[in-house]
Scaffold this motif. Structure first.
Motif, PDB file in Angstrom:
ATOM      1  N   THR A 119      13.979  -6.220   5.124  1.00  0.00           N
ATOM      2  CA  THR A 119      12.703  -6.914   5.304  1.00  0.00           C
ATOM      3  C   THR A 119      11.570  -5.957   4.951  1.00  0.00           C
ATOM      4  OG1 THR A 119      12.661  -6.290   7.650  1.00  0.00           O
ATOM      5  CG2 THR A 119      13.594  -8.438   7.083  1.00  0.00           C
ATOM      6  N   VAL A 120      10.413  -6.529   4.595  1.00  0.00           N
ATOM      7  CA  VAL A 120       9.290  -5.718   4.109  1.00  0.00           C
ATOM      8  C   VAL A 120       7.994  -6.169   4.755  1.00  0.00           C
ATOM      9  CG1 VAL A 120       7.940  -5.023   2.102  1.00  0.00           C
ATOM     10  CG2 VAL A 120      10.404  -5.318   1.881  1.00  0.00           C
ATOM     11  N   GLN A 121       7.184  -5.205   5.165  1.00  0.00           N
ATOM     12  CA  GLN A 121       5.812  -5.481   5.565  1.00  0.00           C
ATOM     13  C   GLN A 121       4.880  -4.598   4.741  1.00  0.00           C
ATOM     14  OE1 GLN A 121       4.478  -4.083   9.404  1.00  0.00           O
ATOM     15  NE2 GLN A 121       2.660  -5.384   9.399  1.00  0.00           N
ATOM     16  N   ILE A 122       3.939  -5.221   4.047  1.00  0.00           N
ATOM     17  CA  ILE A 122       2.898  -4.468   3.338  1.00  0.00           C
ATOM     18  C   ILE A 122       1.678  -4.407   4.250  1.00  0.00           C
ATOM     19  CG2 ILE A 122       1.279  -4.496   1.430  1.00  0.00           C
ATOM     20  CD1 ILE A 122       3.388  -5.482  -0.374  1.00  0.00           C
ATOM     21  N   ILE A 140       8.094  -0.581   5.892  1.00  0.00           N
ATOM     22  CA  ILE A 140       6.661  -0.732   6.124  1.00  0.00           C
ATOM     23  C   ILE A 140       5.961   0.051   5.017  1.00  0.00           C
ATOM     24  CG2 ILE A 140       4.763  -0.344   7.729  1.00  0.00           C
ATOM     25  CD1 ILE A 140       7.131  -0.071   9.882  1.00  0.00           C
ATOM     26  N   ILE A 141       5.210  -0.647   4.175  1.00  0.00           N
ATOM     27  CA  ILE A 141       4.621  -0.026   2.982  1.00  0.00           C
ATOM     28  C   ILE A 141       3.113   0.090   3.157  1.00  0.00           C
ATOM     29  CG2 ILE A 141       4.350  -0.205   0.487  1.00  0.00           C
ATOM     30  CD1 ILE A 141       6.893  -1.988   0.506  1.00  0.00           C
ATOM     31  N   VAL A 142       2.598   1.298   2.990  1.00  0.00           N
ATOM     32  CA  VAL A 142       1.172   1.538   3.196  1.00  0.00           C
ATOM     33  C   VAL A 142       0.685   2.526   2.146  1.00  0.00           C
ATOM     34  CG1 VAL A 142       1.596   3.420   4.849  1.00  0.00           C
ATOM     35  CG2 VAL A 142      -0.579   2.196   4.913  1.00  0.00           C
ATOM     36  N   ALA A 145       4.881   5.599   2.132  1.00  0.00           N
ATOM     37  CA  ALA A 145       3.482   5.903   1.807  1.00  0.00           C
ATOM     38  C   ALA A 145       3.400   6.129   0.301  1.00  0.00           C
ATOM     39  CB  ALA A 145       3.009   7.135   2.564  1.00  0.00           C
ATOM     40  N   CYS A 146       2.492   5.408  -0.348  1.00  0.00           N
ATOM     41  CA  CYS A 146       2.424   5.456  -1.804  1.00  0.00           C
ATOM     42  C   CYS A 146       1.006   5.119  -2.266  1.00  0.00           C
ATOM     43  CB  CYS A 146       3.421   4.465  -2.407  1.00  0.00           C
ATOM     44  SG  CYS A 146       3.073   2.729  -2.022  1.00  0.00           S
ATOM     45  N   PRO A 147       0.694   5.302  -3.549  1.00  0.00           N
ATOM     46  CA  PRO A 147      -0.599   4.846  -4.061  1.00  0.00           C
ATOM     47  C   PRO A 147      -0.724   3.329  -3.915  1.00  0.00           C
ATOM     48  CG  PRO A 147       0.450   6.367  -5.596  1.00  0.00           C
ATOM     49  CD  PRO A 147       1.473   6.038  -4.559  1.00  0.00           C
ATOM     50  N   ALA A 148      -1.944   2.845  -3.783  1.00  0.00           N
ATOM     51  CA  ALA A 148      -2.185   1.411  -3.598  1.00  0.00           C
ATOM     52  C   ALA A 148      -1.595   0.583  -4.735  1.00  0.00           C
ATOM     53  CB  ALA A 148      -3.682   1.151  -3.463  1.00  0.00           C
ATOM     54  N   SER A 149      -1.629   1.116  -5.943  1.00  0.00           N
ATOM     55  CA  SER A 149      -1.145   0.362  -7.105  1.00  0.00           C
ATOM     56  C   SER A 149       0.364   0.172  -7.100  1.00  0.00           C
ATOM     57  CB  SER A 149      -1.566   1.069  -8.397  1.00  0.00           C
ATOM     58  OG  SER A 149      -1.026   2.376  -8.456  1.00  0.00           O
ATOM     59  N   LEU A 150       1.078   0.878  -6.219  1.00  0.00           N
ATOM     60  CA  LEU A 150       2.536   0.788  -6.198  1.00  0.00           C
ATOM     61  C   LEU A 150       3.084   0.008  -5.010  1.00  0.00           C
ATOM     62  CD1 LEU A 150       3.607   4.391  -7.323  1.00  0.00           C
ATOM     63  CD2 LEU A 150       3.416   2.309  -8.691  1.00  0.00           C
ATOM     64  N   LYS A 151       2.211  -0.494  -4.154  1.00  0.00           N
ATOM     65  CA  LYS A 151       2.691  -1.200  -2.958  1.00  0.00           C
ATOM     66  C   LYS A 151       3.510  -2.442  -3.314  1.00  0.00           C
ATOM     67  CE  LYS A 151      -0.506  -1.646   0.342  1.00  0.00           C
ATOM     68  NZ  LYS A 151      -1.866  -1.852   0.893  1.00  0.00           N
ATOM     69  N   SER A 177      -5.678  -3.590   5.162  1.00  0.00           N
ATOM     70  CA  SER A 177      -6.695  -3.231   6.147  1.00  0.00           C
ATOM     71  C   SER A 177      -6.722  -4.232   7.296  1.00  0.00           C
ATOM     72  CB  SER A 177      -8.068  -3.180   5.474  1.00  0.00           C
ATOM     73  OG  SER A 177      -9.056  -2.800   6.386  1.00  0.00           O
ATOM     74  N   GLY A 178      -6.669  -3.713   8.517  1.00  0.00           N
ATOM     75  CA  GLY A 178      -6.734  -4.552   9.703  1.00  0.00           C
ATOM     76  C   GLY A 178      -5.399  -5.047  10.204  1.00  0.00           C
ATOM     77  N   ASP A 179      -4.321  -4.815   9.443  1.00  0.00           N
ATOM     78  CA  ASP A 179      -3.001  -5.278   9.864  1.00  0.00           C
ATOM     79  C   ASP A 179      -2.438  -4.415  10.987  1.00  0.00           C
ATOM     80  OD1 ASP A 179      -3.135  -7.198   7.949  1.00  0.00           O
ATOM     81  OD2 ASP A 179      -1.785  -6.198   6.539  1.00  0.00           O
ATOM     82  N   GLU A 180      -1.661  -5.031  11.847  1.00  0.00           N
ATOM     83  CA  GLU A 180      -0.918  -4.302  12.871  1.00  0.00           C
ATOM     84  C   GLU A 180       0.490  -4.031  12.362  1.00  0.00           C
ATOM     85  OE1 GLU A 180      -1.849  -3.091  15.917  1.00  0.00           O
ATOM     86  OE2 GLU A 180      -3.875  -3.603  15.284  1.00  0.00           O
TER      87      GLU A 180
END
Length: 393
Positions: free
Chosen positions: A73-76, A95-97, A52-58, A79-82
């Motif tokens: 592996t990475v998932q960013i 998992i980055i949000v 969990a981080c600021p949007a600018s750091l994703k 909005s609306g993603d599962e």
């Protein structure tokens, strides 16, 4: 587990997390590589990691994971993603949000069924810029404590665990050890010189700080640049990728199509002018993320030199941090240049130097800062090095 050799102090940070079973606060000064320490530990011990981080750091997190953890592996999450949980036990899945999306995807601080299911399967959570959960009354803070506080490994990254008052530390401590640090009022009375006034408790003070340090020392590791200077190279370069939104992509595509459709047979001046238009658009995209980085530096009590090729962007940064900033552009007189440099070098309240590369990239001494932020780069690599060396002597 990672493809880079950690600096000695970073190895100590990794070991600190190991000794604490993945529960702790890494509070190194900005620029010392808190991210790689967390990635190093997570890839060794975890299968599914929530960041969990600021949007600018994703995007920066994605780039750092790909750079240092080749087998991860990475998932960013947008909005609306599962949420996708990895079943591959041979790899670590990140998992980055961003904080705002956590709240947006929930109702009354209750996670959706998808996130709730994911949380039960996540074995590590990393909270970057963790000082953003210092306010116990904030929705984000409440959500993080309620929904992420039970995850087995909990790593907080922040350059400023306490910005101004000990009360700001409570939320972070509670997230790390909710049993020991469960009583907000007791903490406030004991360590914040708390008292009950006309409008309720006042916890704006400080008390028993030596005891607080002793009690919290096992939870946190913090190093500043001066302490580890001999372990660092002369310069460390960090690249922070920024994502364009749909409107910005459309604007850029229009400019690109105009350029390409008329490029044939044109002289060099035409190409440079069109490329400059596209470059300036991308620079404008970076401004808000740049402000986040600058604010992080300010919160950590560090000075920062900010360069851009463009006057309007330079003034935007200067105006945003007015009262803490100085500026040099091509229109500034020699007296004003001298005054700006002197203020930045000698006044502890002037934390941000804003300069256009053409006007401030050479001939100035700005060694009060060891941080240089380029919103955009000059065309010539030599100009870039010259600007860097305003702080490096």
């Amino acid at each position: 587990y990672i493809s880079a050799e950690l600096f000695p102090y970073q190895k100590i940070g990794h070991k600190f997390l190991e000794l604490n079973n993945g529960v702790g606060i890494i509070a190194d000064e900005p620029g010392l590589g808190k991210t790689i320490q967390a990635i190093s530990y997570a890839t060794k011990y975890s299968k599914n990691v929530l960041v969990a981080c600021p949007a600018s750091l994703k995007l920066n997190w994605q780039a750092e994971v790909h750079k240092f953890a080749k087998n991860a592996t990475v998932q960013i999450l947008n909005s609306g993603d599962e949420v996708c949980i990895s079943q591959d036990t041979t790899k670590t899945h990140f998992i980055i949000v961003n904080f705002e999306l956590l709240i947006a995807r929930s109702k009354d601080a209750q996670p959706s069924s998808s996130i709730a299911k994911s949380i039960r399967l996540i074995d590590t959570v990393i909270i970057d810029e963790a000082h953003r959960i210092k306010n116990v009354q904030a929705k984000t803070t409440k959500w993080v404590h309620k929904n992420l506080g039970s995850i087995k490994r909990r790593i907080l990254l922040t350059g400023t665990p306490i910005k101004s008052r000990p009360i700001e530390y409570f939320s972070l401590l509670k997230f790390i050890d909710s049993k020991k640090w469960s009583n907000y009022i007791k903490y406030g009375i004991e360590y914040c010189h708390g008292f009950k006034g006309r409008f309720g408790y006042d916890f704006t003070g400080a008390s028993n700080l030596h005891q607080l340090h002793t009690e919290t020392n096992p939870y946190m590791i913090r190093r500043n640049k001066a302490e580890v200077l001999t372990e660092l190279p002369e310069k460390i370069y960090t690249r922070t990728p920024i994502q364009m939104d749909k409107k910005q992509i459309k604007e850029y595509t229009i400019l690109e199509n105009i350029y390409q459709s008329g490029a044939a047979g044109q002289k060099t001046a035409y190409h440079l002018a069109k490329l400059q238009e596209m470059k300036q658009l991308t620079s404008n995209v970076k401004v808000e993320a740049a402000k986040d980085i600058i604010q992080t530096m300010i919160d950590a009590g560090q000075k920062v030199v900010v360069f851009s090729q463009y006057v309007d962007i330079t003034r935007n940064i200067y105006n945003t941090f007015f009262g803490k900033s100085v500026i040099i552009t091509g229109s500034v007189s020699e007296d004003e240049r001298h005054r700006a440099v002197t203020e930045f070098q000698n006044n502890d309240k002037q934390l941000v130097f804003c300069g256009t590369i053409g006007a401030a990239g050479v001939g100035l001494t700005l060694t009060a800062s060891n941080n240089v932020l380029f919103i955009d780069l000059p065309w010539t690599p030599g100009d870039f090095e010259q600007a860097c060396d305003r702080c490096h002597r």
